[in-house]
Write a protein that holds these residues in place. Structure first.
Motif, PDB file in Angstrom:
ATOM      1  N   ARG A 181      -7.168   2.430  -7.255  1.00  0.00           N
ATOM      2  CA  ARG A 181      -6.704   3.780  -7.614  1.00  0.00           C
ATOM      3  C   ARG A 181      -6.596   3.929  -9.127  1.00  0.00           C
ATOM      4  O   ARG A 181      -6.879   5.005  -9.671  1.00  0.00           O
ATOM      5  CB  ARG A 181      -5.339   4.056  -6.971  1.00  0.00           C
ATOM      6  CG  ARG A 181      -5.421   3.998  -5.450  1.00  0.00           C
ATOM      7  CD  ARG A 181      -4.107   4.437  -4.835  1.00  0.00           C
ATOM      8  NE  ARG A 181      -3.782   3.570  -3.715  1.00  0.00           N
ATOM      9  CZ  ARG A 181      -2.962   3.910  -2.728  1.00  0.00           C
ATOM     10  NH1 ARG A 181      -2.370   5.080  -2.734  1.00  0.00           N
ATOM     11  NH2 ARG A 181      -2.717   3.082  -1.746  1.00  0.00           N
TER      12      ARG A 181
ATOM     13  N   GLU B 271       1.928   9.516  -5.340  1.00  0.00           N
ATOM     14  CA  GLU B 271       2.343  10.843  -4.853  1.00  0.00           C
ATOM     15  C   GLU B 271       3.437  11.422  -5.736  1.00  0.00           C
ATOM     16  O   GLU B 271       3.425  12.598  -6.081  1.00  0.00           O
ATOM     17  CB  GLU B 271       2.862  10.752  -3.406  1.00  0.00           C
ATOM     18  CG  GLU B 271       1.750  10.880  -2.393  1.00  0.00           C
ATOM     19  CD  GLU B 271       2.155  10.316  -1.033  1.00  0.00           C
ATOM     20  OE1 GLU B 271       3.361  10.299  -0.718  1.00  0.00           O
ATOM     21  OE2 GLU B 271       1.243   9.861  -0.304  1.00  0.00           O
TER      22      GLU B 271
ATOM     23  N   GLN C  80       0.857  -1.209   0.000  1.00  0.00           N
ATOM     24  CA  GLN C  80       0.000   0.000   0.000  1.00  0.00           C
ATOM     25  C   GLN C  80       0.883   1.246   0.000  1.00  0.00           C
ATOM     26  O   GLN C  80       0.616   2.210  -0.712  1.00  0.00           O
ATOM     27  CB  GLN C  80      -0.914   0.017   1.234  1.00  0.00           C
ATOM     28  CG  GLN C  80      -2.038  -1.015   1.222  1.00  0.00           C
ATOM     29  CD  GLN C  80      -3.167  -0.686   0.220  1.00  0.00           C
ATOM     30  OE1 GLN C  80      -3.260   0.425  -0.284  1.00  0.00           O
ATOM     31  NE2 GLN C  80      -4.002  -1.679  -0.075  1.00  0.00           N
ATOM     32  N   SER C  81       1.952   1.181   0.784  1.00  0.00           N
ATOM     33  CA  SER C  81       2.848   2.334   0.859  1.00  0.00           C
ATOM     34  C   SER C  81       3.597   2.525  -0.470  1.00  0.00           C
ATOM     35  O   SER C  81       3.871   3.658  -0.890  1.00  0.00           O
ATOM     36  CB  SER C  81       3.768   2.111   2.055  1.00  0.00           C
ATOM     37  OG  SER C  81       4.951   2.767   1.920  1.00  0.00           O
TER      38      SER C  81
ATOM     39  N   ASP D 295       1.174   4.368  -2.540  1.00  0.00           N
ATOM     40  CA  ASP D 295       1.144   5.779  -2.090  1.00  0.00           C
ATOM     41  C   ASP D 295       2.306   6.542  -2.710  1.00  0.00           C
ATOM     42  O   ASP D 295       2.137   7.631  -3.269  1.00  0.00           O
ATOM     43  CB  ASP D 295       1.282   5.874  -0.557  1.00  0.00           C
ATOM     44  CG  ASP D 295       0.058   5.336   0.171  1.00  0.00           C
ATOM     45  OD1 ASP D 295      -0.993   5.179  -0.475  1.00  0.00           O
ATOM     46  OD2 ASP D 295       0.178   5.077   1.387  1.00  0.00           O
ATOM     47  N   THR D 296       3.512   5.940  -2.575  1.00  0.00           N
ATOM     48  CA  THR D 296       4.726   6.607  -3.078  1.00  0.00           C
ATOM     49  C   THR D 296       4.622   6.844  -4.576  1.00  0.00           C
ATOM     50  O   THR D 296       4.932   7.933  -5.078  1.00  0.00           O
ATOM     51  CB  THR D 296       5.970   5.724  -2.787  1.00  0.00           C
ATOM     52  OG1 THR D 296       5.992   5.445  -1.403  1.00  0.00           O
ATOM     53  CG2 THR D 296       7.251   6.410  -3.199  1.00  0.00           C
TER      54      THR D 296
END
Ligand SMILES: NC(=O)c1ccc[n+]([C@@H]2O[C@H](COP(=O)([O-])OP(=O)(O)OC[C@H]3O[C@@H](n4cnc5c(N)ncnc54)[C@H](O)[C@@H]3O)[C@@H](O)[C@H]2O)c1
Length: 266
Positions: free
Chosen positions: A120, A71, A63-64, A67-68
């Motif tokens: 997403r 972003e 998940q991170s 995100d990275t």
């Protein structure tokens, strides 16, 4: 296509895909649990490439990673769901931990990536493609590597389910199933138990002799992507006749024979 995310990017096919994508000027998010090798690959590229150490078994880490990636680059065009491992042994002798590791990485890791990225990518409502890596071993069984066969068959099934689901919701996200044949890589480096050492030596020799290089393989994958192929099978000579034989075996209710792709002719 401007941004690609690649798991298992520190070695073999993933690193080859990264180098080819970089040569096309794509920006890259590279993930692998081998931090040092990952950094080396990222540093060697002439494009903007970020290395995100990630164990694909770890849902929060994946998940991170998503995100990275979002972003940093805002949108993603290609997502290579590529990390995988191969264990050998007699199916009934392989210990529970080794079985679980194959399931957790080869299925759980692929699913973690789908769960982190697909919502997403759907929400972005723009064309993108996720490429799930199975293997010719996802269509053809082999003795002495049951965890690999089982998990790679699973990816064929999961990916077809996903294709149907995306189509049902008219998503702009598309999916491909990548089925490599032999490609020179680190996948066979795992220590084999005594019973399968000879088999693994033969398989490794076959791969050394007949395997493509990752840098020769990657452009063929991108050709499939350019065509919008669902089935990306860069080495059809390894799959097609053996798959036909296997299918006829099932339709004719014949008992299994071993499709020995160590012979190099499928
Ligand atoms: N090389 C072949 O002949 C071949 C054939 C068919 C399919 N494949 C598939 O291609 C994919 C890539 O394999 P490869 O041949 O390049 O092997 P490889 O071992 O060279 O590369 C696999 C990469 O995945 C990484 N990885 C493994 N487990 C991970 C985890 N839990 N989290 C994050 N990274 C992890 C490894 O560190 C490695 O960098 C695999 O899914 C493999 O099953 C390879």
């Amino acid at each position: 296509m401007t941004v690609a995310v690649i798991t298992g990017a520190a070695s073999g096919i993933g690193a080859g895909l990264a180098r080819h994508a970089a040569s096309l000027g794509m920006k890259l998010v590279l993930a692998d649990w081998d931090q040092d090798a990952l950094k080396e690959v990222a540093d060697s590229l002439s494009t903007e490439a970020i290395a995100v150490p990630t164990d694909v078994r770890d849902e929060a880490a994946v998940q991170s990673l998503a995100d990275t990636a979002f972003e940093r680059f805002g949108e993603i065009d290609l997502l290579f769901n590529n990390a995988g491992v191969l264990s050998s042994g007699l199916s009934w002798e392989i210990d529970a931990e080794t079985w679980q590791r194959s399931v957790d990485i080869n299925i759980g890791g692929v699913v973690n990536v789908m769960r982190a990225f697909v919502p997403r990518l759907n929400a972005a409502d723009r064309p993108a493609r996720i490429i799930n890596t199975s293997s010719v071993g996802g269509f053809l069984t082999s003795p002495f590597m049951a965890p690999y066969s089982a998990t790679k068959f699973a990816i064929v099934a999961v990916t077809e389910a996903m294709a149907g689901e995306l189509a049902a919701m008219n998503s702009k996200l598309q999916v491909s199933l990548l089925a490599p044949g032999p490609v020179k890589s680190g996948i066979m480096d795992e220590k084999a138990p005594t019973e399968t050492q000879q088999f693994m030596t033969t398989l490794r020799d076959m791969n050394d002799e007949h395997g493509m290089t990752p840098d020769g393989f990657a452009p063929l994958v991108f050709e499939g992507i350019e065509r919008g192929d669902y089935w990306i099978v860069p080495q059809p000579e390894i799959l097609d006749s053996a798959l036909q034989e296997r299918t006829e075996m099932i339709l004719n209710r014949k008992p299994p024979v071993s499709f020995d792709f160590t012979s190099g002719d499928g």
